[in-house]
Every structure is written in structure tokens, then in C-alpha cells.
Write a protein that holds these residues in place. Structure first.
Motif, PDB file in Angstrom:
ATOM      1  N   ARG A 298     -50.906 -14.067-117.040  1.00 29.10           N
ATOM      2  CA  ARG A 298     -50.027 -13.160-117.700  1.00 29.10           C
ATOM      3  C   ARG A 298     -48.662 -13.178-117.064  1.00 29.10           C
ATOM      4  NH1 ARG A 298     -54.302  -9.399-117.977  1.00 29.10           N
ATOM      5  NH2 ARG A 298     -53.552  -8.464-116.116  1.00 29.10           N
TER       6      ARG A 298
ATOM      7  N   LYS B  62     -48.600  -1.677-112.544  1.00 24.79           N
ATOM      8  CA  LYS B  62     -48.104  -0.570-112.242  1.00 24.79           C
ATOM      9  C   LYS B  62     -47.741  -0.351-110.762  1.00 24.79           C
ATOM     10  CE  LYS B  62     -48.222   0.236-116.439  1.00 24.79           C
ATOM     11  NZ  LYS B  62     -47.202  -0.658-117.359  1.00 24.79           N
TER      12      LYS B  62
ATOM     13  N   LYS C  29     -48.489  -6.836-118.192  1.00 27.57           N
ATOM     14  CA  LYS C  29     -49.340  -5.746-118.438  1.00 27.57           C
ATOM     15  C   LYS C  29     -50.438  -5.801-117.401  1.00 27.57           C
ATOM     16  CE  LYS C  29     -53.217  -4.614-121.687  1.00 27.57           C
ATOM     17  NZ  LYS C  29     -53.998  -4.970-122.716  1.00 27.57           N
TER      18      LYS C  29
END
Length: 106
Positions: free
Chosen positions: A44, A68, A65
Motif C-alpha cells: 500500500r 493513523k 489505509k
């Protein structure tokens, strides 16, 4: 002398194994070698990097994705950097304006 070399070897290995990996320059294997980054996340990151280099940690967190703030802290602790910078936490995402001190009431 031989004992000194033996004592120094593990220290050099520890320093070499903690070498920082920049998200914009690291290979898929280097990214995958970090704790917390598996094959799926490294793919990713590579795919998002094809759109352009990551400017900073907030850019990485927005485009990849599964990354965080909490994950970014862990990855930074493992040696991942963005343009040579470690994750700085919430302060790095949006600088806050300083409030002017209140004038005393007469």
C-alpha cells in the motif's frame, strides 16, 4: 583484543539493525522488515508513493489505509521516517495558533 572485538560486534549489529528507513526511499523489502509493516502495508505504501512522494506524516496517514496516529507513532519508533523526520504526534498534523494574552480588567 579479541574480547574487545567480540564485545563491539553486537553493538555494531544493534546500530545497523536500527537504521532508519525513509518511506519515500525504502524498498518494499526494507519497509517489510520493520516491525508493524507487513507485506500488505508495504505494498500500500509503494502504491501510494507512485502518485508522488509523501510530504509529511499527515500526508502518509491520509494516503495509506491503516496508518493513523497510533500506528504512525509505533512505526516511527521502529525507525520509519518521512523525509527524514520522525513522527511528531498531533502537533505535527496541524499547528495551533497561539492565543494572545488577555488584558487585565481595569
Amino acid at each position: 583484543m579479541f574480547k574487545k572485538i567480540l564485545a563491539l560486534s553486537p553493538m555494531l549489529f544493534a546500530v545497523a539493525s536500527f537504521a532508519a528507513v525513509d518511506v519515500n526511499k525504502g524498498t518494499e523489502a526494507e519497509l517489510d522488515g520493520l516491525n508493524g509493516v507487513g507485506p500488505a502495508m508495504s505494498k500500500r505504501i509503494i502504491e501510494a508513493r507512485k502518485q508522488g512522494e509523501f510530504k509529511d506524516w499527515p500526508d502518509l496517514m491520509q494516503r495509506v489505509k491503516g496508518v493513523k496516529e497510533k500506528k504512525a507513532q509505533k512505526l516511527s519508533a521502529e525507525g520509519l521516517t518521512v523525509n527524514g523526520q520522525a513522527f511528531g504526534g498531533a502537533a505535527a498534523t496541524a499547528p495551533k495558533e497561539a492565543k494572545a494574552p488577555k488584558a487585565p480588567k481595569p
